[in-house]
Design a protein around this motif. Structure first.
Motif, PDB file in Angstrom:
ATOM      1  N   SER A  16       8.884 -16.393  44.518  1.00  0.00           N
ATOM      2  CA  SER A  16       9.576 -16.129  45.786  1.00  0.00           C
ATOM      3  C   SER A  16       9.091 -14.826  46.411  1.00  0.00           C
ATOM      4  O   SER A  16       8.852 -14.756  47.627  1.00  0.00           O
ATOM      5  CB  SER A  16      11.090 -16.064  45.550  1.00  0.00           C
ATOM      6  N   THR A  19       5.390 -15.315  47.691  1.00  0.00           N
ATOM      7  CA  THR A  19       5.225 -16.236  48.819  1.00  0.00           C
ATOM      8  C   THR A  19       5.864 -15.695  50.093  1.00  0.00           C
ATOM      9  O   THR A  19       5.277 -15.767  51.172  1.00  0.00           O
ATOM     10  CB  THR A  19       5.845 -17.607  48.476  1.00  0.00           C
ATOM     11  N   MET A  20       7.076 -15.151  49.974  1.00  0.00           N
ATOM     12  CA  MET A  20       7.813 -14.747  51.180  1.00  0.00           C
ATOM     13  C   MET A  20       7.529 -13.312  51.605  1.00  0.00           C
ATOM     14  O   MET A  20       7.568 -12.997  52.791  1.00  0.00           O
ATOM     15  CB  MET A  20       9.322 -14.891  50.961  1.00  0.00           C
ATOM     16  N   ASN A  68       8.776  -5.732  54.168  1.00  0.00           N
ATOM     17  CA  ASN A  68       7.748  -6.774  54.069  1.00  0.00           C
ATOM     18  C   ASN A  68       8.192  -8.074  54.727  1.00  0.00           C
ATOM     19  O   ASN A  68       7.398  -8.757  55.370  1.00  0.00           O
ATOM     20  CB  ASN A  68       7.395  -7.028  52.601  1.00  0.00           C
ATOM     21  N   LEU A  69       9.463  -8.435  54.552  1.00  0.00           N
ATOM     22  CA  LEU A  69       9.949  -9.680  55.145  1.00  0.00           C
ATOM     23  C   LEU A  69       9.948  -9.611  56.667  1.00  0.00           C
ATOM     24  O   LEU A  69       9.671 -10.598  57.345  1.00  0.00           O
ATOM     25  CB  LEU A  69      11.374  -9.989  54.669  1.00  0.00           C
ATOM     26  N   LEU A  70      10.276  -8.434  57.182  1.00  0.00           N
ATOM     27  CA  LEU A  70      10.468  -8.310  58.629  1.00  0.00           C
ATOM     28  C   LEU A  70       9.280  -7.673  59.336  1.00  0.00           C
ATOM     29  O   LEU A  70       9.272  -7.577  60.566  1.00  0.00           O
ATOM     30  CB  LEU A  70      11.733  -7.485  58.911  1.00  0.00           C
ATOM     31  N   ARG A  82      19.228  -3.638  56.605  1.00  0.00           N
ATOM     32  CA  ARG A  82      18.643  -4.962  56.339  1.00  0.00           C
ATOM     33  C   ARG A  82      18.397  -5.217  54.852  1.00  0.00           C
ATOM     34  O   ARG A  82      18.211  -6.367  54.452  1.00  0.00           O
ATOM     35  CB  ARG A  82      17.305  -5.102  57.076  1.00  0.00           C
ATOM     36  N   ASP A  85      20.781  -7.698  52.983  1.00  0.00           N
ATOM     37  CA  ASP A  85      20.575  -9.085  53.415  1.00  0.00           C
ATOM     38  C   ASP A  85      19.266  -9.644  52.859  1.00  0.00           C
ATOM     39  O   ASP A  85      19.190 -10.819  52.496  1.00  0.00           O
ATOM     40  CB  ASP A  85      20.530  -9.167  54.947  1.00  0.00           C
ATOM     41  N   ALA A  86      18.251  -8.802  52.840  1.00  0.00           N
ATOM     42  CA  ALA A  86      16.952  -9.259  52.332  1.00  0.00           C
ATOM     43  C   ALA A  86      17.063  -9.642  50.854  1.00  0.00           C
ATOM     44  O   ALA A  86      16.502 -10.643  50.412  1.00  0.00           O
ATOM     45  CB  ALA A  86      15.907  -8.154  52.519  1.00  0.00           C
ATOM     46  N   GLU A  89      18.842 -12.939  50.542  1.00  0.00           N
ATOM     47  CA  GLU A  89      17.899 -14.021  50.856  1.00  0.00           C
ATOM     48  C   GLU A  89      16.976 -14.270  49.665  1.00  0.00           C
ATOM     49  O   GLU A  89      16.709 -15.420  49.306  1.00  0.00           O
ATOM     50  CB  GLU A  89      17.092 -13.627  52.107  1.00  0.00           C
ATOM     51  N   ASN A  92      18.825 -16.103  46.874  1.00  0.00           N
ATOM     52  CA  ASN A  92      19.070 -17.479  47.318  1.00  0.00           C
ATOM     53  C   ASN A  92      17.804 -18.336  47.131  1.00  0.00           C
ATOM     54  O   ASN A  92      17.859 -19.439  46.573  1.00  0.00           O
ATOM     55  CB  ASN A  92      19.500 -17.441  48.796  1.00  0.00           C
ATOM     56  N   ILE A  93      16.691 -17.810  47.573  1.00  0.00           N
ATOM     57  CA  ILE A  93      15.417 -18.537  47.455  1.00  0.00           C
ATOM     58  C   ILE A  93      15.026 -18.675  45.984  1.00  0.00           C
ATOM     59  O   ILE A  93      14.574 -19.732  45.535  1.00  0.00           O
ATOM     60  CB  ILE A  93      14.310 -17.807  48.254  1.00  0.00           C
ATOM     61  N   GLY A  96      17.156 -21.422  44.342  1.00  0.00           N
ATOM     62  CA  GLY A  96      16.706 -22.757  44.729  1.00  0.00           C
ATOM     63  C   GLY A  96      15.414 -23.136  44.019  1.00  0.00           C
ATOM     64  O   GLY A  96      15.263 -24.264  43.531  1.00  0.00           O
ATOM     65  N   THR A  97      14.496 -22.201  43.940  1.00  0.00           N
ATOM     66  CA  THR A  97      13.216 -22.448  43.265  1.00  0.00           C
ATOM     67  C   THR A  97      13.433 -22.689  41.778  1.00  0.00           C
ATOM     68  O   THR A  97      12.859 -23.609  41.178  1.00  0.00           O
ATOM     69  CB  THR A  97      12.287 -21.226  43.467  1.00  0.00           C
ATOM     70  N   MET A 112      24.835 -24.259  45.437  1.00  0.00           N
ATOM     71  CA  MET A 112      24.629 -22.816  45.255  1.00  0.00           C
ATOM     72  C   MET A 112      25.667 -22.076  46.089  1.00  0.00           C
ATOM     73  O   MET A 112      25.950 -22.464  47.230  1.00  0.00           O
ATOM     74  CB  MET A 112      23.223 -22.411  45.694  1.00  0.00           C
TER      75      MET A 112
ATOM     76  N   ARG B  21       9.555 -13.505  62.930  1.00  0.00           N
ATOM     77  CA  ARG B  21       8.291 -12.837  62.599  1.00  0.00           C
ATOM     78  C   ARG B  21       7.252 -13.856  62.153  1.00  0.00           C
ATOM     79  O   ARG B  21       6.079 -13.774  62.521  1.00  0.00           O
ATOM     80  CB  ARG B  21       8.529 -11.816  61.483  1.00  0.00           C
ATOM     81  N   ALA B  88      16.715 -23.155  51.245  1.00  0.00           N
ATOM     82  CA  ALA B  88      16.409 -23.010  49.812  1.00  0.00           C
ATOM     83  C   ALA B  88      17.101 -24.092  48.988  1.00  0.00           C
ATOM     84  O   ALA B  88      16.961 -24.117  47.776  1.00  0.00           O
ATOM     85  CB  ALA B  88      16.859 -21.628  49.333  1.00  0.00           C
TER      86      ALA B  88
END
Lengths: 151, 128
Positions: A16, A19-20, A68-70, A82, A85-86, A89, A92-93, A96-97, A112, B21, B88
């Motif tokens: 995660s 990739t993100m 990095n995300l934004l 932020r 929240d990051a 996220e 969460n990802i 799921g993975t 979840m 973005r 997700a």
């Protein structure tokens, strides 16, 4: 079984992040606690088996992740807002993975939860890590991830 | 290259910024990128402003991505707008349900900008 699954959860976290957020995570040289304030972020899942993923990291890592995300500069004043929240996220990802990779969703529908977050005293780092956590070094920042079974 | 109006629907402002973005990184030609925090807000925006594509999360308070898609498809004035779900959620059965409900595309997180662009090119072939 928990240890093997913890490794899979760490793999999901690594995937995660790469990739993100284009952040590499590797095994650390030591398990020493990072300095400063920390975020504790947790997500629960319920399905064929019930559990939670818990992530512990410094606030500085939260800022790096958000940057990095934004696509923000590392000194952007909005990053403090932020970062939390990051990290939500990210967990969460990662969850799921992890559930996809372990085939958990083939056996039953998995739900979840919404991630929750709190401040964490890094004086308790050793106790957190001792409970089956996997430690990773993400570009100089230590992360600890653990899988918790819910009975 | 046609410029498009894109609506991003997610309850996390940070995630909306992230998707925005990635849209820019992908080189998708946009006229306007607007945002909504849930399906209800998205429906209000869709009625008020022209939108060519909706990119929505699956799980949101008030109204999630599945119900949003169902409501868009039930509206004679909105049903031409394609909906792409980015989530997700790991459940293959739920993803099948989304596709059957009329969602034009589904992308599982984590995803690369390249895979995101590929999906959007299928939905909006003239966008890049």
């Amino acid at each position: 079984m928990l240890d093997t699954t913890s490794i899979t959860a760490a793999d999901a976290l690594t995937e995660s992040l790469e990739t993100m957020a284009f952040i590499s995570a590797l095994p650390p040289e030591d398990a020493l606690a990072p300095a400063g304030l920390a975020f504790f972020t947790r997500i629960e899942f319920r399905g064929a088996s019930d559990g939670a993923l818990e992530l512990l990291c410094s606030r500085e890592f939260g800022h790096l992740l958000a940057a990095n995300l934004l696509g923000c500069a590392p000194d952007d004043p909005d990053l403090a807002q932020r970062a939390g929240d990051a990290l939500k996220e990210l967990i969460n990802i990662t969850c799921g993975t992890f559930l996809r990779n372990t085939g958990a969703t083939a056996r039953a529908l998995v739900e979840m939860s919404v991630p929750v977050q709190s401040a964490f005293d890094l004086a308790d780092w050793d106790a957190f890590v001792a409970a089956n956590a996997t430690i990773l070094d993400a570009e100089g920042h230590k992360l600890a991830l653990r899988l918790v079974e819910i009975k | 290259m046609t410029k498009h109006n894109i609506l991003i629907v997610d309850d996390s402002a940070t995630t909306r910024m992230m998707v925005k973005r990635i849209l820019i990184l992908c080189g998708i030609a946009t006229e306007n990128i607007s945002e909504a925090a849930d399906g209800s807000q998205a429906l209000a925006r869709l009625v008020a402003c022209p939108v060519d594509l909706v990119i929505a999360d699956l799980h949101m308070p008030n109204m999630g991505g599945l119900e949003l898609t169902t409501r868009i498809l039930a509206s004679s004035t909105l049903r031409h707008i394609p909906v792409v779900i980015v989530s997700a959620d790991p459940n293959a059965d739920r993803i099948d349900q989304l596709k059957q409900s009329g969602v034009k595309g589904y992308l599982a997180k984590p995803f690369t900008p390249e895979s995101f662009k590929m999906l959007l090119m299928q939905v909006l072939p003239e966008a890049a």
